[in-house]
Scaffold this motif. Structure first.
Motif, PDB file in Angstrom:
ATOM      1  N   THR A 196       0.812  -1.183  -0.102  1.00  0.00           N
ATOM      2  CA  THR A 196       0.063  -0.082   0.149  1.00  0.00           C
ATOM      3  C   THR A 196       0.953   1.050  -0.011  1.00  0.00           C
ATOM      4  O   THR A 196       0.607   2.117  -0.829  1.00  0.00           O
ATOM      5  N   ALA A 200       0.836   4.191  -3.247  1.00  0.00           N
ATOM      6  CA  ALA A 200       0.668   5.527  -3.201  1.00  0.00           C
ATOM      7  C   ALA A 200       1.914   6.272  -3.406  1.00  0.00           C
ATOM      8  O   ALA A 200       2.300   7.196  -2.360  1.00  0.00           O
ATOM      9  N   THR A 201       2.496   6.176  -4.408  1.00  0.00           N
ATOM     10  CA  THR A 201       3.806   6.988  -4.782  1.00  0.00           C
ATOM     11  C   THR A 201       3.478   7.196  -6.193  1.00  0.00           C
ATOM     12  O   THR A 201       2.953   6.898  -6.934  1.00  0.00           O
ATOM     13  N   SER A 204       4.034   4.531  -8.882  1.00  0.00           N
ATOM     14  CA  SER A 204       3.153   3.321  -9.125  1.00  0.00           C
ATOM     15  C   SER A 204       2.366   3.745 -10.499  1.00  0.00           C
ATOM     16  O   SER A 204       2.184   5.021 -10.638  1.00  0.00           O
ATOM     17  N   ASP A 208      -4.358   8.931 -11.617  1.00  0.00           N
ATOM     18  CA  ASP A 208      -4.376  10.272 -10.651  1.00  0.00           C
ATOM     19  C   ASP A 208      -5.629   9.836  -9.731  1.00  0.00           C
ATOM     20  O   ASP A 208      -5.661  10.162  -8.419  1.00  0.00           O
ATOM     21  N   LYS A 211      -4.919   7.428  -7.100  1.00  0.00           N
ATOM     22  CA  LYS A 211      -4.135   7.746  -6.057  1.00  0.00           C
ATOM     23  C   LYS A 211      -4.960   8.786  -5.124  1.00  0.00           C
ATOM     24  O   LYS A 211      -4.721   8.713  -3.867  1.00  0.00           O
ATOM     25  N   GLU A 212      -5.862   9.539  -5.659  1.00  0.00           N
ATOM     26  CA  GLU A 212      -6.635  10.429  -4.828  1.00  0.00           C
ATOM     27  C   GLU A 212      -7.432   9.592  -3.774  1.00  0.00           C
ATOM     28  O   GLU A 212      -7.785  10.035  -2.871  1.00  0.00           O
ATOM     29  N   LEU A 214      -6.686   6.679  -2.658  1.00  0.00           N
ATOM     30  CA  LEU A 214      -6.042   6.230  -1.588  1.00  0.00           C
ATOM     31  C   LEU A 214      -5.716   7.196  -0.482  1.00  0.00           C
ATOM     32  O   LEU A 214      -5.685   6.924   0.780  1.00  0.00           O
ATOM     33  N   ARG A 276      -7.070   0.266 -12.354  1.00  0.00           N
ATOM     34  CA  ARG A 276      -5.703   0.934 -12.454  1.00  0.00           C
ATOM     35  C   ARG A 276      -5.881   2.322 -13.404  1.00  0.00           C
ATOM     36  O   ARG A 276      -5.282   3.328 -13.237  1.00  0.00           O
ATOM     37  N   THR A 287      -6.421  -2.584  -2.013  1.00  0.00           N
ATOM     38  CA  THR A 287      -5.622  -1.851  -0.979  1.00  0.00           C
ATOM     39  C   THR A 287      -5.549  -2.796   0.308  1.00  0.00           C
ATOM     40  O   THR A 287      -6.538  -3.391   0.571  1.00  0.00           O
ATOM     41  N   ILE A 297       0.664  11.548  -1.745  1.00  0.00           N
ATOM     42  CA  ILE A 297       1.263  10.762  -2.514  1.00  0.00           C
ATOM     43  C   ILE A 297       2.754  11.335  -2.607  1.00  0.00           C
ATOM     44  O   ILE A 297       2.869  12.584  -3.168  1.00  0.00           O
TER      45      ILE A 297
END
Length: 309
Positions: A196, A200-201, A204, A208, A211-212, A214, A276, A287, A297
């Motif tokens: 996880t 969130a990097t 990855s 977007d 990621k938001e 996460l 994805r 997750t 992030i």
């Protein structure tokens, strides 16, 4: 923080940190090479990739790093052995196997001097793995992201398994913060696998939107669904995951029989690809339960800088 000296076969990473090999097309060359460049073990998620796709990612990663690279392949996929052999032919340093294992994969690894590391969730499977020739095991609890082998948290099972095995034991599941890492090392574990946090990097390969999601998600937003692969799995609550829970998810339109065993109620492969790509209505967003610890992030370099300091 005092870091244990992790040794898997001939491999000795600078830091005992393995990046989770997240599928599908989430942990690719960019992420894996970034982790390897920081002294950890970077892992490409090889499940459901074609042989050519996997070889291309390994080649790309090799061009970006001289560090240690692995590939994670779910044993449950029909093309497992072909992907395993192709990874070795492409010069991968180690192979991590999730969702099962077999005697022949350890023999192949031994023949080519490539460590094979299965993911296990019980003492029984850990001992069998060691007996068959595993170079190490990743012990994953039910608080991890994605497909699961137990409902017990990693915090409750890792220490007991470590005490009974002579090979390295790597903990996985809800290891997100520096405190989490330290707690596992205080339990005597040889290393940690983190999914996880690296999901969130910046490196990855998820959208977007993912990621938001996460950053915004709380632990209460993580639900356990039953994957079509036959395993429970942790994912962020979404429209599609709710359909799965209510047995209303649409059946696959174009089944390629990618899994050895599949109930064909829906296609988990396509649902993960859609997640994805940021499809909030038709995606399944895997997750772990430690998602609430993700506040932003950041780059892989920043993750390691925080850990080192």
């Amino acid at each position: 923080m005092n870091f244990p000296k992790l040794k898997i076969g001939r491999l000795k990473p600078d830091y005992p940190i393995i990046q989770g090999g997240m599928a599908i097309k989430v942990s690719m060359a960019k992420l894996a090479s970034a982790v390897a460049n920081e002294g950890g073990i970077g892992v490409i998620g090889g499940s459901a990739l074609s042989i050519d796709e996997l070889k291309t990612e390994i080649t790309r990663a090799r061009q970006l790093t001289d560090g240690i690279l692995g590939v994670n392949i779910m044993y449950a996929f029909t093309g497992f052995l072909d992907l395993l052999k192709s990874s070795i032919e492409s010069g991968i340093d180690l192979v991590i196997s999730g969702a099962g294992f077999s005697r022949d994969m350890f023999a192949i690894g031994e023949k080519h001097n490539v460590p094979i590391v299965p993911i296990v969730s019980s003492m029984k499977l850990a001992r069998i793995s060691e007996k068959l020739g595993a170079a190490a095991v990743v012990v994953e609890g039910g608080n991890a992201g994605g497909h699961l082998g137990t409902d017990k948290d990693s915090w409750d099972i890792v220490k007991k398994i470590k005490e009974k095995l002579s090979i390295p034991v790597i903990a996985a599941g809800d290891i997100v913060s520096n405190d989490d890492i330290k707690k596992m090392f205080d339990k005597g574990l040889d290393g940690v696998q983190m999914g996880t946090r690296f999901l969130a990097t910046l490196e990855s390969d998820v959208s977007d939107f993912f990621k938001e999601l996460l950053v915004k998600a709380k632990e209460s937003d993580v639900i356990t669904i039953m994957s079509s692969a036959g395993f429970p799995a942790n994912a962020i609550k979404s429209k599609f995951s709710e359909l799965i829970l209510n047995n209303q998810a649409p059946a696959p339109e174009n089944c390629t029989n990618c899994l050895k065993h599949c109930n064909k109620k829906f296609c988990i492969k396509e649902a993960l690809i859609r997640a994805r790509n940021g499809d909030q209505n038709r995606g399944v967003f895997f997750t772990g339960k430690g998602i609430e610890k993700i506040k932003d992030i950041i780059s892989v370099k920043e993750v390691f800088k925080s850990i080192k300091e």
